[in-house]
Design a protein around this motif. Sequence first.
Motif, PDB file in Angstrom:
ATOM      1  N   THR A 235       0.878  -1.273  -0.055  1.00 28.90           N
ATOM      2  CA  THR A 235      -0.065  -0.191   0.191  1.00 28.90           C
ATOM      3  C   THR A 235       0.792   1.219   0.060  1.00 28.90           C
ATOM      4  N   ASP A 236       0.639   2.159  -0.882  1.00 28.38           N
ATOM      5  CA  ASP A 236       1.211   3.503  -1.073  1.00 28.38           C
ATOM      6  C   ASP A 236       0.398   4.507  -0.881  1.00 28.38           C
ATOM      7  N   PRO A 237       0.387   5.483   0.130  1.00 27.57           N
ATOM      8  CA  PRO A 237      -0.644   6.435   0.466  1.00 27.57           C
ATOM      9  C   PRO A 237      -0.762   7.485  -0.880  1.00 27.57           C
ATOM     10  N   ARG A 238       0.349   7.370  -1.877  1.00 25.90           N
ATOM     11  CA  ARG A 238       0.231   8.184  -2.874  1.00 25.90           C
ATOM     12  C   ARG A 238      -0.610   7.783  -4.115  1.00 25.90           C
ATOM     13  N   VAL A 239      -0.558   6.576  -4.136  1.00 25.57           N
ATOM     14  CA  VAL A 239      -1.343   5.681  -5.265  1.00 25.57           C
ATOM     15  C   VAL A 239      -2.235   4.536  -5.042  1.00 25.57           C
ATOM     16  N   GLY A 240      -2.065   4.319  -3.761  1.00 27.60           N
ATOM     17  CA  GLY A 240      -3.071   3.064  -3.286  1.00 27.60           C
ATOM     18  C   GLY A 240      -2.210   1.747  -3.373  1.00 27.60           C
ATOM     19  N   VAL A 241      -2.758   0.731  -4.019  1.00 31.35           N
ATOM     20  CA  VAL A 241      -1.953  -0.523  -3.921  1.00 31.35           C
ATOM     21  C   VAL A 241      -1.011  -0.460  -5.374  1.00 31.35           C
ATOM     22  N   ALA A 242       0.217  -0.881  -4.784  1.00 32.06           N
ATOM     23  CA  ALA A 242       1.046  -1.176  -5.888  1.00 32.06           C
ATOM     24  C   ALA A 242       1.670  -2.416  -5.805  1.00 32.06           C
ATOM     25  N   PHE A 243       2.104  -3.045  -7.091  1.00 32.01           N
ATOM     26  CA  PHE A 243       2.611  -4.339  -7.165  1.00 32.01           C
ATOM     27  C   PHE A 243       3.955  -4.257  -7.520  1.00 32.01           C
ATOM     28  N   GLN A 244       4.991  -4.694  -6.811  1.00 34.83           N
ATOM     29  CA  GLN A 244       6.342  -5.039  -7.267  1.00 34.83           C
ATOM     30  C   GLN A 244       6.770  -6.215  -8.002  1.00 34.83           C
ATOM     31  N   PRO A 245       7.604  -6.160  -9.009  1.00 37.61           N
ATOM     32  CA  PRO A 245       7.972  -7.184 -10.006  1.00 37.61           C
ATOM     33  C   PRO A 245       8.911  -8.358  -9.319  1.00 37.61           C
ATOM     34  N   PRO A 246       8.408  -9.356  -9.639  1.00 40.25           N
ATOM     35  CA  PRO A 246       9.616 -10.608  -8.957  1.00 40.25           C
ATOM     36  C   PRO A 246      10.818 -10.394  -9.705  1.00 40.25           C
TER      37      PRO A 246
END
Length: 424
Positions: A235-246
């Motif tokens: 969770t990033d307060p600026r954009v919401g949910v962010a997904f990091q690549p593996p």
Amino acid sequence: MMNRKSVLPYIFAISGAVLLVLAFSRMRHLILPGDHSTSIGLFWTKGDPYCKWVFSHYESSPYESSWFSNIEAAQSNICDAVAQPEHTNASEIIVTRTLELTSIAPSYQWKTYDTFNTTSFHSSDTFMSRMHYNRTCYDSKSETFKLAKGKGIQLIEPLWGMLRDPFDHWCGKKALHMEGQANATGQSKAHIMPQGYAPYTYTLTDTELSVEESQQEQWRTHGLPPWHSSLRPSTDPRVGVAFQPPQNIHLDLGSSYFKIWGSDSGAASGQWFYDTYHARGQPFDRFIAVEVETLNDTTAFRQIPDDLVGVYTLMNVGLTMDEGDKLNTIDMIKRVVKPEDFFVFKLDIDSAPIEEPIVKNLLADNPDEGGASALIDELMFEHHVNYEPMNGPWSNPQGVGDLHRSYNVFRDLRKKGIRAHSWP
């Protein structure tokens, strides 16, 4: 076990409404079937869940189970046991099938999900054991993954015989022979079925795959299964949910040189892992080679391919299992690898006092509470135990158990979701 694997492209939440898939150098383009409404895979709309696959359970094949029933008695004369007609026939079927799968032309690569078309179940695959997977989807309200519709299966070679290629030379005059099979030199990997070469199937329903369904036209013989790795939501307060690549990561504990050790190219494992994974369209982001024997830096780096320069790290020191030591093996794995990454770990340092604590730690930990076992997708492990004919080359190891124990160790590792293979 809700923290095991699957892969989707690199995705960011934008204003909580549309997720844009950003291209990057190793983009995997194919979106999981049924998970996204946009067929071209460039956008992910708010109403679609982000889903991944997690390990469910391990299923021994009937042939593997038969060996578990007899190994305690058979291990005292394992070469005689393997040479019995029914086991000679079974060994030929298993190794022939494994070689058929792993000998595919180098031009075939898998850069996306489900690269190969579906085909029917192969009769030889009844000898193979199975890793089972469940599909889960991310619930943004609870910020957790919850079970969803979807079941999957991937094959793995059974645990049988000496846990090595039965056509290798270790049984001397009693060694098995197969037409067309070159004489092995003690380093044969013909019995190993790595993930990219292991047939798999899955459904997006909530019912178990029956035997009848397993034999329909829905198996893929090669490629990336949906449980290969996964994005990491945060969770990033600026954009919401962010997904990091593996990342794709390899740790070779007991690496020697990349291509050759002394005069034996088979004893150096780096090239095998490069050819088996990296060169098949899934390049390693990190390739960590650990060797306690002193290596020549110039020689070591001269042997690596151009595209591993900057990726390949040589640690010419010994790792430990000492608590608090900065070279503690398990602690290093936890620093380097995330649960969502695809991680291949080779453990073969010819030192039971170090190998045993590593494996015991993996077997005893809780993968749902930060245990390192949750990080390992594939393990290549030469388990040095006490039985003939391996006592000679292994210098008669003491206090580490026998072949029967080795069977249990590998099965228990597989029960934790690790594709554990007996390394030569």
